[in-house]
Design a protein around this motif. Structure first.
Motif, PDB file in Angstrom:
ATOM      1  N   ALA A  96      -7.598  -2.201   3.444  1.00  0.00           N
ATOM      2  CA  ALA A  96      -7.738  -2.571   1.881  1.00  0.00           C
ATOM      3  C   ALA A  96      -6.918  -3.630   1.359  1.00  0.00           C
ATOM      4  O   ALA A  96      -6.967  -4.610   0.615  1.00  0.00           O
ATOM      5  CB  ALA A  96      -7.695  -1.244   1.370  1.00  0.00           C
ATOM      6  N   ASP A  97      -5.448  -3.353   2.078  1.00  0.00           N
ATOM      7  CA  ASP A  97      -4.309  -4.206   1.636  1.00  0.00           C
ATOM      8  C   ASP A  97      -4.468  -5.647   2.288  1.00  0.00           C
ATOM      9  O   ASP A  97      -4.141  -6.657   1.620  1.00  0.00           O
ATOM     10  CB  ASP A  97      -3.067  -3.560   1.967  1.00  0.00           C
ATOM     11  N   ASN A  98      -4.988  -5.561   3.409  1.00  0.00           N
ATOM     12  CA  ASN A  98      -5.174  -7.113   3.992  1.00  0.00           C
ATOM     13  C   ASN A  98      -6.260  -7.876   3.220  1.00  0.00           C
ATOM     14  O   ASN A  98      -6.286  -9.139   3.124  1.00  0.00           O
ATOM     15  CB  ASN A  98      -5.540  -6.838   5.543  1.00  0.00           C
ATOM     16  N   VAL A  99      -7.351  -7.169   2.905  1.00  0.00           N
ATOM     17  CA  VAL A  99      -8.416  -7.884   1.978  1.00  0.00           C
ATOM     18  C   VAL A  99      -7.692  -8.303   0.574  1.00  0.00           C
ATOM     19  O   VAL A  99      -7.803  -9.372   0.106  1.00  0.00           O
ATOM     20  CB  VAL A  99      -9.567  -6.943   1.588  1.00  0.00           C
ATOM     21  N   LEU A 100      -6.799  -7.508   0.179  1.00  0.00           N
ATOM     22  CA  LEU A 100      -6.200  -7.847  -1.362  1.00  0.00           C
ATOM     23  C   LEU A 100      -5.256  -9.404  -0.891  1.00  0.00           C
ATOM     24  O   LEU A 100      -5.273 -10.059  -1.593  1.00  0.00           O
ATOM     25  CB  LEU A 100      -5.118  -6.750  -1.495  1.00  0.00           C
TER      26      LEU A 100
END
Length: 451
Positions: A96-100
């Motif tokens: 999720a944070d890599n997508v962000l």
């Protein structure tokens, strides 16, 4: 018997010689430093020792108290937990944070609320994203799986992403009245956020929290560098510490559950952990009596999403302060900074840490609350547990004056539009100096507003 997960009072792995297990003879403190096969991978942090003198002095005071302390007649115990990057919940946070981060790299104004579920053979990414960027979610998932230590070919990836609700978008960026600041933002959601700091360690975090974070970081490094090749990507630890009042006395119990190969000799693994992990993890901490429980389930061969289903936001206390402070309930990972669940929690930590660093309190808990669409917080509360230099309501009033607590103000003060979030997803969101909410260079600002 460590294979079956039971343990005996004499089996003290990190600080006692195996030959002296039943005699409980402390090992000499000059244990050899580990050598790594190669440099630790980028993005890993071994809880670097802060250079600030106050933190070091606080640690010295703690150990002076321990040396002169009478027997603890009314002990209290606190436990902190941390998990490795291959834990299924942490894997989801990382994705999720890599997508962000990928969105923020190309569009700092991205609005992201990304959720991930990981289970046997499947990764599902869903959420609301409004951005001019074009994140390649499928490759982001594959790269994250590969980086953590899983085979991307073993997973079917599904993606269900749509734009942010126009109602929420209108609340975050409302139509401006004439003369109103164009940078005005409303909170992207309601939320209660808690920040905490204490003077137990140079990181201004409780000692067992720091110990747990060190343990998982060292497990990751020894696995990825090949120093302990039998370790798998999944694992978790717990550290229990005895307190006398507010003073940490000793680490009593450490639980280490780590994934390993089918043919791993558990006793050999215990020896390797004893040599390369425990001495560094507990450096400078009262751990001579610690009892280590290794893999209490027996064996831990199947791990990650194949063993347990993971979701974003299910390791809230691992991400924050363990049992030492309450949690407002909002997860961090996958959310851009307009979501005060995340940015407000970072701001609350920033305020609490600066208050302790400035000697305004020994312990501090800051609680903020926002309403969706509103720019100003509906609550600002400071609790110093009786350790503050003045009443808590005085400190609360000073916080309102010293800091801009609007979403736009928080984002600007903490520089939260940069793609830094994948580094927060594992190893704790607090205590690492390279994060802007850990900065204490302006800790004297608050003192000017105390009357």
């Amino acid at each position: 018997d460590p294979v079956r997960g039971t343990h005996h009072p004499g089996r003290i792995l990190p600080c006692y010689d195996p030959a002296a297990q039943n005699k409980r003879i402390p090992r000499a403190l000059n244990m050899p430093n580990p050598t790594y096969a190669r440099s630790p991978p980028a993005g890993f942090f071994l809880c670097p020792k802060p250079s600030n003198k106050q933190g070091e002095e606080s640690m010295n005071d703690i150990f002076k108290n321990i040396e002169t302390m009478q027997e603890n007649e009314h002990p209290r115990f606190y436990t902190a937990e941390s998990v490795m990057r291959g834990h299924p919940d942490k894997l989801c946070d990382l994705i999720a944070d890599n997508v962000l981060d990928e969105c923020l790299k190309h569009d700092p104004a991205s609005r992201v609320a990304c959720e991930v579920m990981a289970t046997h053979g499947h990764i599902i990414v869903a959420g609301e994203i409004t951005t001019s960027a074009k994140p390649d979610v499928f490759n982001i998932v594959r790269d994250t799986l590969r980086d953590v230590g899983y085979d991307p070919k073993a997973y079917q990836i599904d993606c269900y992403i749509h734009d942010q609700s126009p109602d929420i978008a209108g609340a975050v960026e409302p139509e401006l009245a004439e003369g109103e600041d164009e940078d005005t933002l409303g909170a992207g959601d309601q939320g209660v956020m808690v920040g905490y700091a204490c003077n137990e360690t140079p990181e201004y975090l409780p000692m067992p929290v720091v110990a747990a974070q060190r343990l998982v970081t060292l497990l990751e490094i020894t696995r990825m560098t090949g120093v302990i090749p039998d370790i798998g990507p999944d694992g978790k630890v717990q550290v229990t510490m005895e307190y006398n009042g507010d003073t940490p006395v000793r680490i009593t119990t450490v639980v280490v559950s780590v994934q390993h190969k089918e043919d791993t000799d558990i006793n050999k693994l215990a020896d390797l952990l004893d040599e390369y992990v425990f001495p560094l993890a507990f450096d400078g901490m009262p751990a001579d009596d610690a009892e280590i429980i290794l893999n209490p389930s027996g064996k831990f061969v199947q791990g990650g999403p194949d063993a347990d289903t993971g979701l974003t936001g299910r390791k809230l206390m691992v991400d924050s302060y363990g049992t030492f402070a309450p949690h407002g309930g909002g997860a961090f990972s996958g959310k851009d900074a307009t979501k005060v669940d995340r940015s407000g929690a970072y701001m609350a930590r920033y305020i609490a840490k600066n208050m302790v660093a400035a000697h305004l309190a020994d312990r501090c808990q800051v609680t903020l609350a926002h309403a969706i669409g509103e720019k100003d917080p509906v609550m600002v509360d400071v609790n110093t547990f009786g350790t503050g230099i003045c009443e808590d309501d005085c400190l609360s009033a000073a916080v309102r004056k010293a800091y801009d607590l609007t979403p736009a103000g928080i984002i600007k003060q903490l520089d939260l539009l940069n793609p830094i979030y994948s580094r927060t997803a594992a190893g704790g969101h607090f205590g690492r100096e390279d994060f802007p909410w850990e900065n204490i260079e302006r800790m004297s600002d608050l003192a000017a507003y105390i009357v």
